[in-house]
Scaffold this active site. Structure first.
Site, PDB file in Angstrom:
ATOM      1  N   SER A 185       0.847  -1.190   0.000  1.00  0.00           N
ATOM      2  CA  SER A 185       0.000   0.000   0.000  1.00  0.00           C
ATOM      3  C   SER A 185       0.877   1.232   0.000  1.00  0.00           C
ATOM      4  O   SER A 185       2.010   1.214   0.506  1.00  0.00           O
ATOM      5  CB  SER A 185      -0.899   0.003   1.238  1.00  0.00           C
ATOM      6  OG  SER A 185      -1.524   1.261   1.417  1.00  0.00           O
ATOM      7  N   TYR A 207      -2.171  -0.304  10.536  1.00  0.00           N
ATOM      8  CA  TYR A 207      -2.242  -0.661   9.122  1.00  0.00           C
ATOM      9  C   TYR A 207      -1.006  -0.145   8.395  1.00  0.00           C
ATOM     10  O   TYR A 207      -0.330  -0.895   7.659  1.00  0.00           O
ATOM     11  CB  TYR A 207      -3.515  -0.076   8.510  1.00  0.00           C
ATOM     12  CG  TYR A 207      -3.564  -0.110   6.995  1.00  0.00           C
ATOM     13  CD1 TYR A 207      -3.838  -1.287   6.318  1.00  0.00           C
ATOM     14  CD2 TYR A 207      -3.346   1.050   6.254  1.00  0.00           C
ATOM     15  CE1 TYR A 207      -3.883  -1.313   4.922  1.00  0.00           C
ATOM     16  CE2 TYR A 207      -3.396   1.032   4.864  1.00  0.00           C
ATOM     17  CZ  TYR A 207      -3.666  -0.151   4.206  1.00  0.00           C
ATOM     18  OH  TYR A 207      -3.698  -0.178   2.840  1.00  0.00           O
TER      19      TYR A 207
END
Length: 274
Positions: free
Chosen positions: A134, A147
């Site tokens: 990501s 995250y």
């Protein structure tokens, strides 16, 4: 493993939905032998893919699933890691148990599978490992600290891993992206109980991040890139999908830290950070 010269045997961790499912469909349509995993197949497996039961948080399950693929196919050419869900909430609100659950999903689960597949790949002197990452690994997202940390850890892990496995004909890469429609936003884990001190900033940021997921690119855009990675002659250290993912590293490198943090804070409707 050069070009698209013949079928690969591919294990996709997290093939029941989102990017993993789209990738399974893409690879199977191109003639690759695809094993798609889920913790429990409650829906039909992707067309052309052979279902495998796999819980990436459980060592025994990981080894059993890899052994199953090797028994059925005789080899394993590619691992695609697209499993996991993310934790949303302030860092202070996130218990160590929930933090470990996040790391299990995106980082430790990947590590378990790497350890399970590498013996076979070393023996056959070929293989590749493809991990969904990501852009949060480049610029951490507020109220998604765990995250962001798990994706940054994964990227560093893969960078180091590439040195270690290169002598055996095995390679690895990460796929960086920003927003993609996968259903992950609706399955996000929330840190509980929430603290009132964070509420006015936390809720708009979490909702903004979730809405970008719901309105993002279709998973097929990522599936196409992963398919290219499976079939490429050589793997670059990472692929970046979408304009934002491609421009963010340059922006981060060129803009001084203070102005960059101010821009990023405004993006999420937060006061300018220091």
């Amino acid at each position: 493993m050069g070009g698209n010269r013949g079928s690969r045997v591919v294990l996709i961790a997290g093939a029941s939905s989102g990017i993993g499912r789209a990738t399974a469909l893409s690879l199977a349509a191109r003639g690759h032998r695809v094993f798609g995993s889920s913790r429990a197949w409650s829906r039909e497996s992707p067309s052309g893919a052979e279902p495998v039961i796999l819980d990436v948080t459980d060592d025994a399950s990981v080894h059993a699933s890899v052994d199953d693929v090797l028994h059925r196919a005789g080899r394993l050419d590619v691992l695609v890691y697209s499993a996991g869900c993310y934790v949303a909430g302030a860092a202070e609100e996130t218990t160590p148990a929930l933090a470990l659950r996040q790391l299990d999903a995106y980082f430790l689960g990947a590590h378990r599978l790497v350890r399970a597949v590498l013996p076979a790949m070393r023996d056959q002197a070929s293989g590749r490992l493809i991990f969904m990452s990501s852009s949060a690994a480049i610029a951490a997202i507020p109220f998604h600290a765990l995250y962001s940390a798990s994706k940054a850890a994964l990227e560093s892990y893969v960078d180091a891993l590439r040195y270690e496995i290169a002598p055996f004909g095995v390679d690895a890469t990460c796929i960086q992206g920003t927003s993609v429609r996968t259903g992950a936003a609706d399955a996000a884990l929330r840190a509980r109980p929430g603290l009132d001190s964070y509420a006015s900033a936390r809720e708009p940021v979490i909702e903004r991040f979730a809405s970008t997921q719901r309105d993002g690119s279709p998973p097929t855009a990522f599936a196409r890139t992963i398919t290219r990675a499976v079939e490429a002659r050589r793997l670059p250290p990472r692929y970046r999908v979408g304009l934002q993912a491609k421009t963010l590293p340059a922006l981060r490198a060129l803009v001084p830290e203070g102005p960059f943090r101010a821009l990023f804070a405004r993006k999420f409707g937060l006061p300018t950070g220091k």
